[in-house]
Design a protein around this motif. Structure first.
Motif, PDB file in Angstrom:
ATOM      1  N   HIS A  36       0.838  -1.203   0.000  1.00 27.45           N
ATOM      2  CA  HIS A  36       0.000   0.000   0.000  1.00 27.45           C
ATOM      3  C   HIS A  36       0.875   1.256   0.000  1.00 27.45           C
ATOM      4  O   HIS A  36       2.032   1.205   0.383  1.00 27.45           O
ATOM      5  CB  HIS A  36      -0.891   0.024   1.249  1.00 27.45           C
ATOM      6  N   ASN A  37       0.273   2.368  -0.386  1.00 25.88           N
ATOM      7  CA  ASN A  37       0.932   3.660  -0.194  1.00 25.88           C
ATOM      8  C   ASN A  37       0.901   3.940   1.301  1.00 25.88           C
ATOM      9  O   ASN A  37      -0.080   3.607   1.976  1.00 25.88           O
ATOM     10  CB  ASN A  37       0.182   4.756  -0.951  1.00 25.88           C
ATOM     11  N   LEU A  38       1.951   4.568   1.821  1.00 24.86           N
ATOM     12  CA  LEU A  38       2.028   4.817   3.260  1.00 24.86           C
ATOM     13  C   LEU A  38       2.106   6.294   3.598  1.00 24.86           C
ATOM     14  O   LEU A  38       2.846   7.048   2.956  1.00 24.86           O
ATOM     15  CB  LEU A  38       3.271   4.144   3.848  1.00 24.86           C
ATOM     16  N   ILE A  39       1.350   6.662   4.613  1.00 25.19           N
ATOM     17  CA  ILE A  39       1.461   7.987   5.225  1.00 25.19           C
ATOM     18  C   ILE A  39       1.874   7.749   6.672  1.00 25.19           C
ATOM     19  O   ILE A  39       1.199   7.029   7.405  1.00 25.19           O
ATOM     20  CB  ILE A  39       0.132   8.761   5.176  1.00 25.19           C
ATOM     21  N   ILE A  40       2.997   8.321   7.058  1.00 23.51           N
ATOM     22  CA  ILE A  40       3.467   8.240   8.444  1.00 23.51           C
ATOM     23  C   ILE A  40       3.098   9.559   9.113  1.00 23.51           C
ATOM     24  O   ILE A  40       3.665  10.604   8.794  1.00 23.51           O
ATOM     25  CB  ILE A  40       4.994   8.006   8.513  1.00 23.51           C
ATOM     26  N   ASP A  41       2.136   9.507  10.017  1.00 20.73           N
ATOM     27  CA  ASP A  41       1.621  10.707  10.680  1.00 20.73           C
ATOM     28  C   ASP A  41       2.425  10.984  11.949  1.00 20.73           C
ATOM     29  O   ASP A  41       2.293  10.277  12.948  1.00 20.73           O
ATOM     30  CB  ASP A  41       0.145  10.493  11.015  1.00 20.73           C
ATOM     31  N   LEU A  42       3.255  12.020  11.890  1.00 23.81           N
ATOM     32  CA  LEU A  42       4.075  12.413  13.038  1.00 23.81           C
ATOM     33  C   LEU A  42       3.602  13.741  13.634  1.00 23.81           C
ATOM     34  O   LEU A  42       4.372  14.429  14.306  1.00 23.81           O
ATOM     35  CB  LEU A  42       5.554  12.519  12.617  1.00 23.81           C
ATOM     36  N   LEU A  43       2.358  14.108  13.412  1.00 19.30           N
ATOM     37  CA  LEU A  43       1.822  15.374  13.927  1.00 19.30           C
ATOM     38  C   LEU A  43       1.804  15.409  15.452  1.00 19.30           C
ATOM     39  O   LEU A  43       1.786  16.476  16.055  1.00 19.30           O
ATOM     40  CB  LEU A  43       0.417  15.623  13.371  1.00 19.30           C
ATOM     41  N   PHE A  44       1.822  14.248  16.078  1.00 18.17           N
ATOM     42  CA  PHE A  44       1.837  14.136  17.537  1.00 18.17           C
ATOM     43  C   PHE A  44       3.086  14.782  18.127  1.00 18.17           C
ATOM     44  O   PHE A  44       3.072  15.313  19.225  1.00 18.17           O
ATOM     45  CB  PHE A  44       1.775  12.647  17.914  1.00 18.17           C
ATOM     46  N   TYR A  45       4.182  14.752  17.366  1.00 19.10           N
ATOM     47  CA  TYR A  45       5.471  15.270  17.838  1.00 19.10           C
ATOM     48  C   TYR A  45       5.644  16.725  17.430  1.00 19.10           C
ATOM     49  O   TYR A  45       5.555  17.055  16.260  1.00 19.10           O
ATOM     50  CB  TYR A  45       6.620  14.434  17.264  1.00 19.10           C
ATOM     51  N   LYS A  46       5.929  17.550  18.382  1.00 16.44           N
ATOM     52  CA  LYS A  46       6.073  18.988  18.111  1.00 16.44           C
ATOM     53  C   LYS A  46       7.520  19.405  17.877  1.00 16.44           C
ATOM     54  O   LYS A  46       7.781  20.408  17.241  1.00 16.44           O
ATOM     55  CB  LYS A  46       5.483  19.812  19.272  1.00 16.44           C
ATOM     56  N   ASP A  47       8.480  18.652  18.401  1.00 19.07           N
ATOM     57  CA  ASP A  47       9.891  19.034  18.296  1.00 19.07           C
ATOM     58  C   ASP A  47      10.705  17.979  17.564  1.00 19.07           C
ATOM     59  O   ASP A  47      11.687  17.463  18.096  1.00 19.07           O
ATOM     60  CB  ASP A  47      10.485  19.265  19.690  1.00 19.07           C
TER      61      ASP A  47
END
Length: 110
Positions: A36-47
């Motif tokens: 599959h195409n992948l999206i890695i969501d790192l929005l949880f991390y601010k720094d």
């Protein structure tokens, strides 16, 4: 770790707040997502640092060899500091747009 599938794309989001263990989980479970195409969501991390993002480079290279998209979503980030081999965008919507464009390019033979 939260995994959502929408058509031909899987979004993987960290829910624990531990970047290292999230990276390890994604790496160890990669065979599950490789078609599959992948999206890695790192929005949880601010720094996030550029070096953190670069840790996804081996997975990205492997994924793109199999003609699938690999997009990382991170906010408040210096997008110019990322290597050309990685695709990093500021929103999930933009990640889906990138994947759509890459799908069209692959269909056209680019």
């Amino acid at each position: 770790m939260k995994v959502d599938q929408k058509n031909h794309t899987i979004t993987i989001k960290d829910t624990q707040g531990d970047f290292t263990s999230f990276l390890m989980k994604v790496t160890h479970q990669y065979k599950t997502f490789e078609k599959h195409n992948l999206i890695i969501d790192l929005l949880f991390y601010k720094d996030l640092s550029t070096s953190n993002i670069k840790l996804f480079l081996p997975l990205s290279k492997q994924h793109k060899k199999s003609k699938k998209s690999f997009v990382i979503v991170a906010s408040d980030f210096d997008y110019n500091a990322v290597p050309d081999k990685l695709t990093v965008v500021p929103s999930i919507l933009e990640a889906h747009d990138i994947i759509e464009m890459e799908e069209i390019e692959r269909e056209l033979g680019f």
